[in-house]
Design a protein around this motif. Structure first.
Motif, PDB file in Angstrom:
ATOM      1  N   LEU A  64       0.806  -1.216   0.000  1.00 55.82           N
ATOM      2  CA  LEU A  64       0.000   0.000   0.000  1.00 55.82           C
ATOM      3  C   LEU A  64       0.842   1.269   0.000  1.00 55.82           C
ATOM      4  O   LEU A  64       0.605   2.172  -0.802  1.00 55.82           O
ATOM      5  CB  LEU A  64      -0.967   0.013   1.192  1.00 55.82           C
ATOM      6  CG  LEU A  64      -2.379  -0.460   0.845  1.00 55.82           C
ATOM      7  CD1 LEU A  64      -2.399  -1.980   0.762  1.00 55.82           C
ATOM      8  CD2 LEU A  64      -3.396   0.016   1.855  1.00 55.82           C
ATOM      9  N   GLY A  65       1.811   1.363   0.907  1.00 56.40           N
ATOM     10  CA  GLY A  65       2.628   2.562   0.970  1.00 56.40           C
ATOM     11  C   GLY A  65       3.381   2.831  -0.315  1.00 56.40           C
ATOM     12  O   GLY A  65       3.280   3.930  -0.891  1.00 56.40           O
ATOM     13  N   PRO A  66       4.145   1.852  -0.834  1.00 58.56           N
ATOM     14  CA  PRO A  66       4.860   2.084  -2.087  1.00 58.56           C
ATOM     15  C   PRO A  66       3.960   2.404  -3.269  1.00 58.56           C
ATOM     16  O   PRO A  66       4.286   3.264  -4.095  1.00 58.56           O
ATOM     17  CB  PRO A  66       5.613   0.757  -2.294  1.00 58.56           C
ATOM     18  CG  PRO A  66       5.817   0.225  -0.914  1.00 58.56           C
ATOM     19  CD  PRO A  66       4.569   0.606  -0.167  1.00 58.56           C
ATOM     20  N   ARG A  67       2.825   1.740  -3.367  1.00 60.58           N
ATOM     21  CA  ARG A  67       1.932   1.999  -4.503  1.00 60.58           C
ATOM     22  C   ARG A  67       1.304   3.384  -4.413  1.00 60.58           C
ATOM     23  O   ARG A  67       1.146   4.077  -5.429  1.00 60.58           O
ATOM     24  CB  ARG A  67       0.844   0.922  -4.575  1.00 60.58           C
ATOM     25  CG  ARG A  67       1.334  -0.459  -4.961  1.00 60.58           C
ATOM     26  CD  ARG A  67       1.632  -0.588  -6.448  1.00 60.58           C
ATOM     27  NE  ARG A  67       0.466  -0.398  -7.284  1.00 60.58           N
ATOM     28  CZ  ARG A  67      -0.428  -1.355  -7.576  1.00 60.58           C
ATOM     29  NH1 ARG A  67      -0.291  -2.571  -7.054  1.00 60.58           N
ATOM     30  NH2 ARG A  67      -1.444  -1.106  -8.370  1.00 60.58           N
ATOM     31  N   LEU A  68       0.918   3.801  -3.206  1.00 66.81           N
ATOM     32  CA  LEU A  68       0.384   5.156  -3.050  1.00 66.81           C
ATOM     33  C   LEU A  68       1.433   6.198  -3.405  1.00 66.81           C
ATOM     34  O   LEU A  68       1.140   7.198  -4.070  1.00 66.81           O
ATOM     35  CB  LEU A  68      -0.112   5.379  -1.622  1.00 66.81           C
ATOM     36  CG  LEU A  68      -1.533   4.940  -1.304  1.00 66.81           C
ATOM     37  CD1 LEU A  68      -1.794   5.052   0.185  1.00 66.81           C
ATOM     38  CD2 LEU A  68      -2.553   5.746  -2.087  1.00 66.81           C
ATOM     39  N   TYR A  69       2.645   5.971  -2.952  1.00 76.65           N
ATOM     40  CA  TYR A  69       3.755   6.874  -3.279  1.00 76.65           C
ATOM     41  C   TYR A  69       3.916   6.996  -4.795  1.00 76.65           C
ATOM     42  O   TYR A  69       4.094   8.101  -5.328  1.00 76.65           O
ATOM     43  CB  TYR A  69       5.027   6.344  -2.638  1.00 76.65           C
ATOM     44  CG  TYR A  69       6.311   6.781  -3.292  1.00 76.65           C
ATOM     45  CD1 TYR A  69       6.785   8.073  -3.160  1.00 76.65           C
ATOM     46  CD2 TYR A  69       7.053   5.872  -4.058  1.00 76.65           C
ATOM     47  CE1 TYR A  69       7.971   8.473  -3.771  1.00 76.65           C
ATOM     48  CE2 TYR A  69       8.237   6.250  -4.660  1.00 76.65           C
ATOM     49  CZ  TYR A  69       8.691   7.553  -4.524  1.00 76.65           C
ATOM     50  OH  TYR A  69       9.859   7.929  -5.132  1.00 76.65           O
ATOM     51  N   CYS A  70       3.840   5.886  -5.484  1.00 77.47           N
ATOM     52  CA  CYS A  70       4.044   5.903  -6.939  1.00 77.47           C
ATOM     53  C   CYS A  70       2.870   6.515  -7.697  1.00 77.47           C
ATOM     54  O   CYS A  70       3.073   7.240  -8.678  1.00 77.47           O
ATOM     55  CB  CYS A  70       4.288   4.479  -7.446  1.00 77.47           C
ATOM     56  SG  CYS A  70       5.848   3.752  -6.952  1.00 77.47           S
ATOM     57  N   GLU A  71       1.651   6.231  -7.270  1.00 73.77           N
ATOM     58  CA  GLU A  71       0.481   6.527  -8.094  1.00 73.77           C
ATOM     59  C   GLU A  71      -0.316   7.748  -7.666  1.00 73.77           C
ATOM     60  O   GLU A  71      -1.186   8.207  -8.431  1.00 73.77           O
ATOM     61  CB  GLU A  71      -0.435   5.302  -8.130  1.00 73.77           C
ATOM     62  CG  GLU A  71       0.231   4.085  -8.760  1.00 73.77           C
ATOM     63  CD  GLU A  71      -0.706   2.899  -8.894  1.00 73.77           C
ATOM     64  OE1 GLU A  71      -1.934   3.098  -8.758  1.00 73.77           O
ATOM     65  OE2 GLU A  71      -0.209   1.791  -9.123  1.00 73.77           O
TER      66      GLU A  71
END
Length: 213
Positions: A64-71
């Motif tokens: 969740l954290g990495p994907r939110l950061y990316c998107e």
């Protein structure tokens, strides 16, 4: 079956077992695709000229954290925290594989800390706090909910004015809302999160009334 889910050594053992295998993100309950719409809507509704800040407590090896950061289409500073150094080392090792974020001003941080003591962060500095299964694990401690209450209180202390906590759980609202409201700390809105493959999960949107336990 693991017990003592409130202990760092338990989680170190769990994450140690995953090392040496091809890396895969692991999410308790629901993954990013199931929660993306709700998370981004909550952040959009906060409307800020400055970068928003999100704290993912007990992040483990969640995507969740990495994907939110990316998107996330607007600047978002994501802080993923866990008390397991092994989980954080695994996550840090994957950062070079991430695509560039949509917003060049977004940031991603992995921080080792026990969520019962978040004094390393500035009070009232986060717009949104994400708890996906962490307090569920702490509620299994044989202490009458004391550990979970402490972690919740400490998390609420980190919320900026107007900030919210999103708690994702499979616990029925008749039980979870009673516990949350019995602490006299928060007001709660609950949504059922159903996907094609997953049913019986709930998103509790928690707004603090007080930060004193």
């Amino acid at each position: 079956m693991f017990t003592d889910l409130q202990k760092q050594t338990t989680w170190d053992t769990i994450y140690q077992k995953s090392q040496g295998q091809p890396f895969q993100y692991f999410d308790w309950f629901l993954g990013y695709s199931s929660l993306k719409g709700l998370l981004l809507q909550l952040l959009r509704d906060m409307k800020s000229e400055a970068s928003l800040k999100l704290l993912d407590i007990g992040c483990g090896t969640s995507e969740l954290g990495p994907r939110l950061y990316c998107e996330c289409p607007f600047p978002l500073h994501v802080y993923c925290v866990d008390f397991s150094p092994i989980a954080l080392a695994i996550m840090r090792a994957q950062t070079s594989q991430l695509p560039q974020p949509v917003s060049s001003a977004s940031q991603l941080h992995f921080v080792q800390t026990d969520i019962r003591d978040l004094s390393g962060f500035q009070q009232q500095s986060f717009n949104l706090i994400l708890d996906k299964g962490t307090l569920d694990a702490l509620l299994q401690a044989n202490d009458g909910g004391e550990t979970a209450c402490c972690a919740l209180t400490e998390s609420l202390r980190m919320l900026s004015p107007g900030g919210l906590m999103l708690q994702v759980s499979d616990e029925d609202p008749d039980v979870r809302i009673v516990w949350l409201e019995s602490l006299r700390l928060v007001t709660v809105t609950v949504l059922q999160v159903d996907t094609e493959k997953n049913t019986g999960y709930f998103a509790y949107i928690i707004k603090p009334m007080s930060t004193q336990c």
